[in-house]
Enzyme design. Structure first.
Site, PDB file in Angstrom:
ATOM      1  N   SER A   1     -53.407 -18.443  65.027  1.00 56.11           N
ATOM      2  CA  SER A   1     -54.523 -17.571  65.417  1.00 56.11           C
ATOM      3  C   SER A   1     -54.479 -17.362  66.935  1.00 56.11           C
ATOM      4  CB  SER A   1     -55.851 -18.175  64.953  1.00 56.11           C
ATOM      5  OG  SER A   1     -56.873 -17.229  65.049  1.00 56.11           O
TER       6      SER A   1
ATOM      7  N   ASP B   1     -54.358 -12.683  54.971  1.00 58.88           N
ATOM      8  CA  ASP B   1     -55.143 -13.010  56.168  1.00 58.88           C
ATOM      9  C   ASP B   1     -56.265 -11.990  56.386  1.00 58.88           C
ATOM     10  OD1 ASP B   1     -56.149 -13.454  58.742  1.00 58.88           O
ATOM     11  OD2 ASP B   1     -54.230 -14.194  59.484  1.00 58.88           O
TER      12      ASP B   1
ATOM     13  N   HIS C   1     -55.879 -16.962  56.500  1.00 52.01           N
ATOM     14  CA  HIS C   1     -55.703 -17.065  57.950  1.00 52.01           C
ATOM     15  C   HIS C   1     -55.300 -18.492  58.329  1.00 52.01           C
ATOM     16  CE1 HIS C   1     -56.071 -15.976  62.096  1.00 52.01           C
ATOM     17  NE2 HIS C   1     -57.034 -16.849  62.323  1.00 52.01           N
TER      18      HIS C   1
END
Ligand SMILES: [Ca+2]
Length: 534
Positions: free
Chosen positions: A187, A411, A450
């Protein structure tokens, strides 16, 4: 045992006659933990250096206790500019527990906090490890208001300074430099990873970039767009969570088998053309009206379509930021496993702070005033440094570094299509896959959310694969990933270097990685690109 050695070393200066060199296996040139506090490094202040015995450790600001092996905990602050206040920690195992390597770990969101859990993971494996708060506290972006240097710290400087300094501290503690340095992030950590690969290729021998939020300027525009198209004028969400789940369920049902294997997963959502209009409620009331829970209203259909299509320039039609993949709407129990956290749940668009505090320096900036084209051009001109989207990785290639990037095809936060666009952009810039595969490989995980989660295999040892590559020259041709339910592994499957996919051999369990081989995808995929990944 380990602690005693360190104490013995610490006592060495005052009680040399009691030191028995024969029982002291660690390099004698290392500095005792407590003495690291006396290190002088330009622009860096060592705040403390403490020998931590094996046992429970509660990270500052956390009530969650973690159990750790013994280590030397160094707390430091770097001030590369007068406006900087970059806190970071370096954790160093005792010499006989150290694997000889340094692992820098990344952050999430705009989170200004040291990633203690990630440090713990690497420390337990024997790494010296380092993490920074990136120069501010919390996920709020107000820190950037009138503090342009703090924005730079967050954008790329903090991780670099942390890395440089951690190498020196580890060298002093162990009496030698780490043999290898790795960076692992997902991320925002993926953004940091790509930033290191692009700007400071000397920092790390190997870099793991997961679900990278590197195209961060355009992503901020994308979040603003996503919120606008999924909310009513009064700010209420158009698509409730139950309907998000309905969308994912319907998308998977529609597209699961068309990838050649009915396994509950969409192999590549770019090939899934599920139309939410199929779920449109029958008009009117009466006997013909469908159950409301099993259908979508016209505004809900429109909102979903706009999320899939992504942000386009109203003037030119150019894609400014890619849409979110079919299947990412809501697939798990938590808001992060849906459009909830970053799109549908917030009361106002996510990352408004980017516009208010970083770009326009106006806390009262009204998002309704956005001009997509004009404001994007302004942002990329003014804050271009903020998004590590440089496709030229020749620095990393030249120094012999390796980059392993991955994403989840479900995601709901960083659209995987944008990560694909960056990868393909690098290939184009570097002269194709043949000139890239020896130092940069990319893996896209079907059914993964994610940085993990989701119905697909989502747990794998990216760092282990990277180490094989860096240290033994074994490039990752496949990485086996697993999926677990209630802690029990119930599926394994290889992740393949993009654009290969895991191809079912036709025999054996579809839940067993041995039944799959990595192979070229049946037909070339059409990629929705984000031009921002220049
Ligand atoms: Ca499938």
């Amino acid at each position: 045992m380990i602690v005693r050695r360190w104490l013995t070393a610490a006592a060495l200066a005052t009680l040399p006659a009691l030191f028995d060199a024969a029982t002291f296996a660690a390099p004698a040139s290392g500095t005792a933990c407590a003495n690291l506090a006396a290190l002088t490094i330009p622009t860096v202040t060592i705040r403390s250096a403490t020998l931590m015995p094996a046992g429970p450790f509660s990270p500052p600001g956390s009530r969650t206790e973690m159990t750790l092996p013994a280590f030397c905990r160094v707390e430091a602050v770097a001030r590369p500019t007068s406006d900087s206040e970059i806190r970071f920690e370096v954790w160093i195992p005792p010499a006989d527990a150290w694997n000889g390597k340094l692992a820098g770990v990344g952050n999430g969101g705009y989170m200004g906090s040291i990633s203690y859990a990630a440090m713990a993971t690497e420390l337990r494996k024997g790494y010296a490890t380092a993490s920074t708060d990136t120069g501010h506290t919390g996920d709020d972006m107000r820190f950037g208001q009138a503090h342009p240097e703090k924005i730079v710290d967050y954008a790329y400087r903090a991780v670099h300074v942390m890395t440089d300094t951690a190498k020196l501290i580890v060298r002093d503690a162990q009496g030698r430099f780490a043999e290898r340095a790795y960076f692992i992030g997902c991320s925002a950590g993926g953004q940091q990873a790509l930033s290191e690969a692009q700007r400071f290729p000397e920092d790390y021998d190997g870099i793991v970039a997961g679900d990278p939020a590197n195209n961060r300027i355009r992503q901020s525009f994308g979040f603003l767009y996503a919120w606008e198209v999924t909310h009513n004028p009064d700010g209420s969400p158009i698509i409730p969570p139950s309907k998000l789940q309905l969308l994912t369920k319907s998308a998977v049902e529609t597209c699961d088998a068309s990838d050649g294997l009915k396994d509950g997963l969409i192999d590549d959502p770019r090939k899934c053309h599920f139309d939410p209009a199929r779920l449109l409620c029958a008009s009117g009331a009466g006997a013909s009206a469908k159950d409301e829970a099993s259908c979508l209203t016209a505004p809900q259909v429109e909102a979903a379509k706009k999320m899939y299509d992504g942000l386009k320039s109203p003037r030119t039609g150019e894609q400014i930021y890619t849409g979110w993949p079919r299947g990412s709407e809501a697939f798990g129990d938590t808001a992060i496993q849906s459009w909830g956290t970053y799109v549908t749940d917030p009361k106002e668009p996510m990352r408004l702070g980017f516009f208010k505090y970083f770009l326009f320096h106006d806390p009262n900036w009204d998002y309704r005033s956005i001009d997509w084209d004009r404001d994007l051009a302004y942002a990329e001109q003014k804050l271009g440094f903020f998004a590590p989207v440089d496709r030229d990785l020749s620095g990393l290639k030249k120094r012999g570094g390796k980059l392993l990037m991955y994403t989840g095809w479900m995601d709901p936060v960083v659209p995987p299509q944008d990560t694909v666009a960056y990868y393909e952009g690098v290939l184009k810039t570097m002269g194709g896959a043949d000139k890239t595969k020896d130092f940069f490989r990319f893996f896209a995980a079907p059914g993964m959310g994610h940085c993990g989660g989701g119905p697909g295999p989502n747990t794998f040892d990216a760092l282990g694969a990277l180490e094989q590559w860096v240290e033994h020259g074994v490039a990752p041709d496949r990485i086996v990933a697993t999926h677990a339910t209630a802690g029990k592994i119930d599926r394994s499957r290889p992740l393949c270097p993009y654009p290969q996919i895991a191809h079912y051999k036709g025999t054996g369990s579809i839940d067993d990685a041995a039944s799959f081989s990595c192979a070229a995808a049946p037909a070339p995929a059409r990629t929705a690109t984000s031009p921002g990944t220049r």
